[in-house]
Design an enzyme around this catalytic site. Structure first.
Site, PDB file in Angstrom:
ATOM      1  N   ASN A  12      50.716  36.515  43.291  1.00  0.00           N
ATOM      2  CA  ASN A  12      49.840  37.439  43.183  1.00  0.00           C
ATOM      3  C   ASN A  12      48.310  36.971  42.993  1.00  0.00           C
ATOM      4  O   ASN A  12      47.976  36.403  41.749  1.00  0.00           O
ATOM      5  CB  ASN A  12      50.209  38.529  42.235  1.00  0.00           C
ATOM      6  CG  ASN A  12      49.141  39.765  42.264  1.00  0.00           C
ATOM      7  OD1 ASN A  12      48.123  39.692  42.050  1.00  0.00           O
ATOM      8  ND2 ASN A  12      49.590  40.909  42.165  1.00  0.00           N
ATOM      9  N   HIS A  15      43.833  38.263  40.444  1.00  0.00           N
ATOM     10  CA  HIS A  15      42.870  38.012  39.614  1.00  0.00           C
ATOM     11  C   HIS A  15      41.584  36.966  39.895  1.00  0.00           C
ATOM     12  O   HIS A  15      41.004  36.601  39.081  1.00  0.00           O
ATOM     13  CB  HIS A  15      43.471  37.780  38.159  1.00  0.00           C
ATOM     14  CG  HIS A  15      44.090  39.190  37.610  1.00  0.00           C
ATOM     15  ND1 HIS A  15      43.336  40.379  37.397  1.00  0.00           N
ATOM     16  CD2 HIS A  15      45.644  39.611  37.650  1.00  0.00           C
ATOM     17  CE1 HIS A  15      44.262  41.196  37.321  1.00  0.00           C
ATOM     18  NE2 HIS A  15      45.568  41.021  37.252  1.00  0.00           N
ATOM     19  N   HIS A  48      47.188  43.565  45.447  1.00  0.00           N
ATOM     20  CA  HIS A  48      47.144  44.778  45.246  1.00  0.00           C
ATOM     21  C   HIS A  48      45.862  45.450  45.468  1.00  0.00           C
ATOM     22  O   HIS A  48      44.729  45.030  44.876  1.00  0.00           O
ATOM     23  CB  HIS A  48      47.481  45.076  43.666  1.00  0.00           C
ATOM     24  CG  HIS A  48      47.761  46.528  43.274  1.00  0.00           C
ATOM     25  ND1 HIS A  48      47.813  47.017  41.915  1.00  0.00           N
ATOM     26  CD2 HIS A  48      47.452  47.853  43.965  1.00  0.00           C
ATOM     27  CE1 HIS A  48      47.889  48.164  42.049  1.00  0.00           C
ATOM     28  NE2 HIS A  48      47.590  48.796  43.158  1.00  0.00           N
ATOM     29  N   ARG A  54      39.040  47.410  42.212  1.00  0.00           N
ATOM     30  CA  ARG A  54      38.349  46.643  41.164  1.00  0.00           C
ATOM     31  C   ARG A  54      38.633  45.351  41.171  1.00  0.00           C
ATOM     32  O   ARG A  54      38.118  44.360  40.583  1.00  0.00           O
ATOM     33  CB  ARG A  54      39.071  47.066  39.739  1.00  0.00           C
ATOM     34  CG  ARG A  54      40.332  46.560  39.525  1.00  0.00           C
ATOM     35  CD  ARG A  54      40.935  47.233  38.169  1.00  0.00           C
ATOM     36  NE  ARG A  54      41.203  48.492  37.840  1.00  0.00           N
ATOM     37  CZ  ARG A  54      41.939  48.898  37.097  1.00  0.00           C
ATOM     38  NH1 ARG A  54      42.656  48.260  36.305  1.00  0.00           N
ATOM     39  NH2 ARG A  54      41.948  50.419  37.141  1.00  0.00           N
ATOM     40  N   GLU A  75      50.771  45.241  47.701  1.00  0.00           N
ATOM     41  CA  GLU A  75      50.734  46.451  46.993  1.00  0.00           C
ATOM     42  C   GLU A  75      49.916  47.681  46.868  1.00  0.00           C
ATOM     43  O   GLU A  75      48.621  47.345  46.970  1.00  0.00           O
ATOM     44  CB  GLU A  75      50.766  45.894  45.680  1.00  0.00           C
ATOM     45  CG  GLU A  75      51.755  45.112  44.987  1.00  0.00           C
ATOM     46  CD  GLU A  75      51.504  44.878  43.602  1.00  0.00           C
ATOM     47  OE1 GLU A  75      50.906  45.355  42.822  1.00  0.00           O
ATOM     48  OE2 GLU A  75      52.154  43.653  43.207  1.00  0.00           O
ATOM     49  N   THR A 105      46.410  47.794  33.815  1.00  0.00           N
ATOM     50  CA  THR A 105      47.232  47.164  34.846  1.00  0.00           C
ATOM     51  C   THR A 105      48.318  47.894  35.094  1.00  0.00           C
ATOM     52  O   THR A 105      48.214  49.166  34.608  1.00  0.00           O
ATOM     53  CB  THR A 105      47.974  45.677  34.349  1.00  0.00           C
ATOM     54  OG1 THR A 105      48.556  45.322  35.232  1.00  0.00           O
ATOM     55  CG2 THR A 105      48.629  45.994  33.064  1.00  0.00           C
ATOM     56  N   THR A 106      49.283  47.779  36.122  1.00  0.00           N
ATOM     57  CA  THR A 106      50.340  48.791  36.463  1.00  0.00           C
ATOM     58  C   THR A 106      51.246  48.917  35.046  1.00  0.00           C
ATOM     59  O   THR A 106      52.120  48.096  35.131  1.00  0.00           O
ATOM     60  CB  THR A 106      51.008  48.296  37.787  1.00  0.00           C
ATOM     61  OG1 THR A 106      50.034  47.988  38.734  1.00  0.00           O
ATOM     62  CG2 THR A 106      51.911  49.394  38.181  1.00  0.00           C
ATOM     63  N   GLU A 156      61.707  46.644  43.163  1.00  0.00           N
ATOM     64  CA  GLU A 156      60.994  45.396  42.129  1.00  0.00           C
ATOM     65  C   GLU A 156      61.102  45.983  40.718  1.00  0.00           C
ATOM     66  O   GLU A 156      60.562  47.154  40.445  1.00  0.00           O
ATOM     67  CB  GLU A 156      59.595  45.023  42.727  1.00  0.00           C
ATOM     68  CG  GLU A 156      59.017  43.816  41.823  1.00  0.00           C
ATOM     69  CD  GLU A 156      57.707  43.104  42.401  1.00  0.00           C
ATOM     70  OE1 GLU A 156      57.567  43.193  43.428  1.00  0.00           O
ATOM     71  OE2 GLU A 156      56.976  42.827  41.451  1.00  0.00           O
ATOM     72  N   HIS A 199      56.021  41.525  36.741  1.00  0.00           N
ATOM     73  CA  HIS A 199      54.929  41.860  35.755  1.00  0.00           C
ATOM     74  C   HIS A 199      54.991  41.302  34.366  1.00  0.00           C
ATOM     75  O   HIS A 199      55.896  40.958  33.733  1.00  0.00           O
ATOM     76  CB  HIS A 199      54.772  43.449  35.751  1.00  0.00           C
ATOM     77  CG  HIS A 199      53.611  43.682  35.460  1.00  0.00           C
ATOM     78  ND1 HIS A 199      53.015  43.835  34.059  1.00  0.00           N
ATOM     79  CD2 HIS A 199      52.729  44.496  36.165  1.00  0.00           C
ATOM     80  CE1 HIS A 199      51.667  44.460  34.201  1.00  0.00           C
ATOM     81  NE2 HIS A 199      51.727  44.681  35.449  1.00  0.00           N
ATOM     82  N   GLY A 200      53.757  40.338  34.361  1.00  0.00           N
ATOM     83  CA  GLY A 200      53.643  39.840  32.838  1.00  0.00           C
ATOM     84  C   GLY A 200      54.363  38.516  32.559  1.00  0.00           C
ATOM     85  O   GLY A 200      54.482  37.975  31.448  1.00  0.00           O
ATOM     86  N   GLY A 221      51.238  36.841  38.654  1.00  0.00           N
ATOM     87  CA  GLY A 221      49.968  36.671  38.934  1.00  0.00           C
ATOM     88  C   GLY A 221      49.258  36.051  37.915  1.00  0.00           C
ATOM     89  O   GLY A 221      48.771  35.124  37.841  1.00  0.00           O
ATOM     90  N   HIS A 222      48.888  37.097  36.911  1.00  0.00           N
ATOM     91  CA  HIS A 222      47.961  37.104  35.947  1.00  0.00           C
ATOM     92  C   HIS A 222      48.110  35.734  35.252  1.00  0.00           C
ATOM     93  O   HIS A 222      47.084  34.878  34.929  1.00  0.00           O
ATOM     94  CB  HIS A 222      48.134  38.140  35.203  1.00  0.00           C
ATOM     95  CG  HIS A 222      46.940  38.083  34.015  1.00  0.00           C
ATOM     96  ND1 HIS A 222      47.254  37.904  32.448  1.00  0.00           N
ATOM     97  CD2 HIS A 222      45.756  38.445  34.053  1.00  0.00           C
ATOM     98  CE1 HIS A 222      46.018  37.805  31.995  1.00  0.00           C
ATOM     99  NE2 HIS A 222      44.968  38.347  32.793  1.00  0.00           N
TER     100      HIS A 222
HETATM  101  N1  PXP Z   1      54.619  42.979  40.831  1.00  0.00           N
HETATM  102  C1  PXP Z   1      53.944  44.084  40.715  1.00  0.00           C
HETATM  103  C2  PXP Z   1      54.680  45.377  41.645  1.00  0.00           C
HETATM  104  C3  PXP Z   1      52.716  44.322  40.120  1.00  0.00           C
HETATM  105  O1  PXP Z   1      52.137  45.366  40.458  1.00  0.00           O
HETATM  106  C4  PXP Z   1      52.142  43.110  39.518  1.00  0.00           C
HETATM  107  C5  PXP Z   1      50.909  43.107  39.127  1.00  0.00           C
HETATM  108  O2  PXP Z   1      49.839  43.497  40.164  1.00  0.00           O
HETATM  109  C6  PXP Z   1      52.853  41.913  39.648  1.00  0.00           C
HETATM  110  C7  PXP Z   1      54.304  41.841  40.063  1.00  0.00           C
HETATM  111  C8  PXP Z   1      52.236  40.737  38.913  1.00  0.00           C
HETATM  112  O3  PXP Z   1      51.906  40.836  37.369  1.00  0.00           O
HETATM  113  P1  PXP Z   1      51.369  39.746  36.625  1.00  0.00           P
HETATM  114  O4  PXP Z   1      49.884  39.685  37.263  1.00  0.00           O
HETATM  115  O5  PXP Z   1      51.277  40.412  35.388  1.00  0.00           O
HETATM  116  O6  PXP Z   1      52.014  38.564  36.813  1.00  0.00           O
END
Ligand code: PXP
Length: 249
Positions: A12, A15, A48, A54, A75, A105-106, A156, A199-200, A221-222
């Site tokens: 992702n 960022h 996304h 943003r 996304e 964040t989501t 997911e 995520h995370g 991503g992050h």
């Molecule tokens: N999957 C989804 C559906 C997300 O919304 C996000 C964050 O945009 C991620 C994965 C990736 O999360 P992270 O950036 O915390 O790794």
């Protein structure tokens, strides 16, 4: 590139755009990061497009669609505006996520069970256009079953709670959340859904999720973008890939 049957890594790049937008500059370019990730072995790129733009903007999506060789996972929130954009570009995949303006964040998963009817109608044209439709949900039985009923191809599973509990040192609660992720990936798979997770995730948290046998793809991503500051994106990606493969072996 991932071998058949191997766990896929989606990167992702939101960022990269966050850093660019912090100064209103033209750099760093998310497409450049995506192409570097592609060269370093990413199996797909996730971006996304938020309602408030943003980070990723409309021009980024156009550039990614035109420039990528690997699949784009788009996304988006379940709004009319995003559906039109997705139908215009027809990305390989769309991942429907909940979106609140005030969140950083989501934060949670999509309420599929409560919005079953609306979402069934919402995803139908996306599927008909040829997009692989994924729903970003919490590891919850009602959400998994509703996702299967409305004809999503993928769920997911939201790993944010598991990661937060790990970093807060709440290991018993973390393990309980991991057990839910394990049970829900098995249930989703048994209902014919392809299972992804994300995520995370960090180097510290990825392995137990990568080890879940039904999970086919992780979207990260992050942390990867943050770690790139210190070791560069290709090295961050290679290390993540190594940990994923080790967990799976
Ligand atoms: N999957 C989804 C559906 C997300 O919304 C996000 C964050 O945009 C991620 C994965 C990736 O999360 P992270 O950036 O915390 O790794």
């Amino acid at each position: 590139m991932t071998q058949p049957g191997q766990l896929r890594l989606g990167v992702n790049i939101d960022h990269v755009a966050t850093v660019r937008n912090a100064r209103g500059s033209a750099y760093p370019d998310p497409l450049r990061a995506a192409l570097l990730a592609e060269q370093a072995g990413a199996d797909g790129i996730t971006a996304h497009l938020r309602e408030d733009r943003r980070h990723i903007g409309d021009a980024d999506i156009e550039a990614l669609i035109a420039g990528l060789s690997v699949p784009l996972n788009f996304e988006m929130a379940a709004t009319d505006e995003m559906q039109k954009i997705a139908l215009r570009h027809v990305p390989h995949a769309v991942c429907i996520v909940p979106e609140k303006r005030e969140e950083r964040t989501t934060e949670g998963g999509l309420e599929v069970a409560r919005e079953e009817n609306r979402l069934a109608h919402y995803i139908a044209p996306l599927r008909a256009a040829g997009c692989r439709v994924s729903l970003f949900i919490a590891a919850d039985i009602a959400q998994v079953e509703a996702a299967a009923r409305i004809g999503a191809q993928v769920v997911e599973l939201h790993t944010g709670a598991y990661c937060d509990l790990h970093h807060e040192g709440k290991f018993a609660e973390r393990d309980a959340e991991l057990a839910r992720l394990r049970e829900m990936s098995a249930l989703a798979h048994s209902l014919g859904l392809e299972v992804h997770a994300g995520h995370g995730l960090t180097f510290d948290t990825v392995k137990p999720v990568a080890a879940l046998p039904e999970v086919m793809e992780l979207n990260i991503g992050h942390f990867l973008i943050a770690e790139s500051i210190f070791i560069g994106l290709p090295a961050a990606l290679s290390e993540m890939r190594r940990l994923m493969d080790e967990a799976r072996a």
